[in-house]
Design an enzyme around this catalytic site. Sequence first.
Site, mmCIF file in Angstrom:
data_model
loop_
_atom_site.group_PDB
_atom_site.id
_atom_site.type_symbol
_atom_site.label_atom_id
_atom_site.label_comp_id
_atom_site.label_asym_id
_atom_site.label_seq_id
_atom_site.Cartn_x
_atom_site.Cartn_y
_atom_site.Cartn_z
ATOM 1 N N ASN A 1 0.870 -1.172 0.000
ATOM 2 C CA ASN A 1 0.000 0.000 0.000
ATOM 3 C C ASN A 1 0.915 1.232 0.000
ATOM 4 O OD1 ASN A 1 -1.844 1.993 0.523
ATOM 5 N ND2 ASN A 1 -2.676 1.051 2.384
ATOM 6 N N ARG B 1 -2.642 -2.002 -3.407
ATOM 7 C CA ARG B 1 -3.819 -1.164 -3.200
ATOM 8 C C ARG B 1 -3.713 0.028 -4.147
ATOM 9 N NH1 ARG B 1 -5.854 1.773 2.303
ATOM 10 N NH2 ARG B 1 -7.679 2.710 1.349
ATOM 11 N N HIS C 1 -12.725 3.505 -0.092
ATOM 12 C CA HIS C 1 -12.721 2.520 1.016
ATOM 13 C C HIS C 1 -13.364 1.206 0.563
ATOM 14 C CE1 HIS C 1 -12.923 6.006 4.167
ATOM 15 N NE2 HIS C 1 -11.668 5.586 4.055
ATOM 16 N N ARG D 1 -11.910 16.573 6.969
ATOM 17 C CA ARG D 1 -12.736 16.875 5.790
ATOM 18 C C ARG D 1 -14.163 17.235 6.219
ATOM 19 N NH1 ARG D 1 -11.243 11.423 2.697
ATOM 20 N NH2 ARG D 1 -9.449 11.251 4.074
ATOM 21 N N GLU E 1 -8.041 -4.397 5.334
ATOM 22 C CA GLU E 1 -7.942 -4.087 3.907
ATOM 23 C C GLU E 1 -6.850 -4.905 3.231
ATOM 24 O OE1 GLU E 1 -8.048 0.151 5.113
ATOM 25 O OE2 GLU E 1 -9.304 0.397 3.349
#
Length: 398
Positions: free
Chosen positions: A7, A89, A178, A239, A383
């Site tokens: 990743n 990823r 995601h 955010r 993940e």
Amino acid sequence: MNILVINSGSSSLKYKLFDMDKKVPVVSGIAERIGFDGSFIKHENGEKTVINIELPDHKVALQEVLKLLMDPKLGAIKSLDEIDAVGHRILHGQEVFTESVILDKEKVETLKGFIEMGPLHMPANIGGIEACFSLMPNVPQVGAFDTAFHATIPPKAHLYALPYDLYERYRIRRYGFHGTSHKYVANRAAEFLGRSPEGLKMITLHLGNGSSMAAVKDGKCIDTTMGFTPLEGLIMGTRCGDMDPAIVPYIGKKLDMTPDEVDALMNKESGLKGFSGLSNDMRDIQKARSEGHKLAQLVYEMFIYRIVKYVGAYTAALGGLDCMVFTAGIGENDYEARRDICRELGFLGVKIDEELNDGLRGKECRLSTPDSKVEVLLIPTDEELSIALDTFNLVKKA
Ligand code: ADP
């Protein structure tokens, strides 16, 4: 079979080497500050080791990681031949990659066309893949996309009501992110319930520093809160999530800011951190509100409200709700947030065992009571394992 999952972030490279017989990582770690002074690798093989080492770019970082994997003391393999495949990823598959794929040079060229859609992540993702092609030319490389699980969202939910021409020319639409996490926890939840994903109406809540929710019907995503970029939807660490887009030019005029500067304000200086003026970390927000900090209290209420509102919307979109799944940093650890969300959803028949929930962190379990109309599960996300499983399945077939 050994599968290495990579990743690559803009200045970091996370790695996990999985033994796929047991589906567990044998070694893992992260190379940080790549391209900066003071770079290092945090490595773990049962014991934790920190190695301070110059890492000018991702290729050097990967070379050093591969050396570590083969190290007689710190590693787990004797030669690179023992790595059967690498799973990467990748942030964005646009409309081209709607599921994980075995990568080749041509596909990497296609990925370069998506750099504009993820200028921070895509160059790093591609750098990681190219480094693997050059260091392990005979090992299959698989790409797993954060957007792929959302490819099943129908046009009525993925299009914006802008002139259609903008979609045709620039592919402006909802992509969602995601995806590897939502897919993993949705599948695990069905397994946990001992049911096939067919017939299940589920909402997955990935609540971390970045947060998103997905509405999943029959194992397929039908809507998600993140949009063209990961800015839309829930309130996150830094955010703002949903807001009236007309605020963008208004702020620009008032503060004499360029669109890029407003974009940075919404992505990096907003959310929990920007509103409270304290921190992007929910632990700090919880502590501050327990000490009476007004803006911390308010932003927490806003965070919970936005989630509850989307559960309502997605219950309507799904035509009912069988199961809710909490995951990621906040979803797995913040039992107060889980409790407060579920209390607000009492009208849907959501009921959790608050005693069991209280203090519970990171453990796969059922939180709902037997008389709850909706199953509520806590499923820790993984993940990397999700990417390793996709890689395994693709390589096995090839
Ligand atoms: P990401 O992968 O997006 O960086 P994570 O899923 O690892 O995010 O989540 C990190 C976030 O989880 C932290 O920023 C913090 O807000 C939250 N978090 C972690 N532990 C706790 C905890 N014990 N209580 C509340 N929030 C927590």
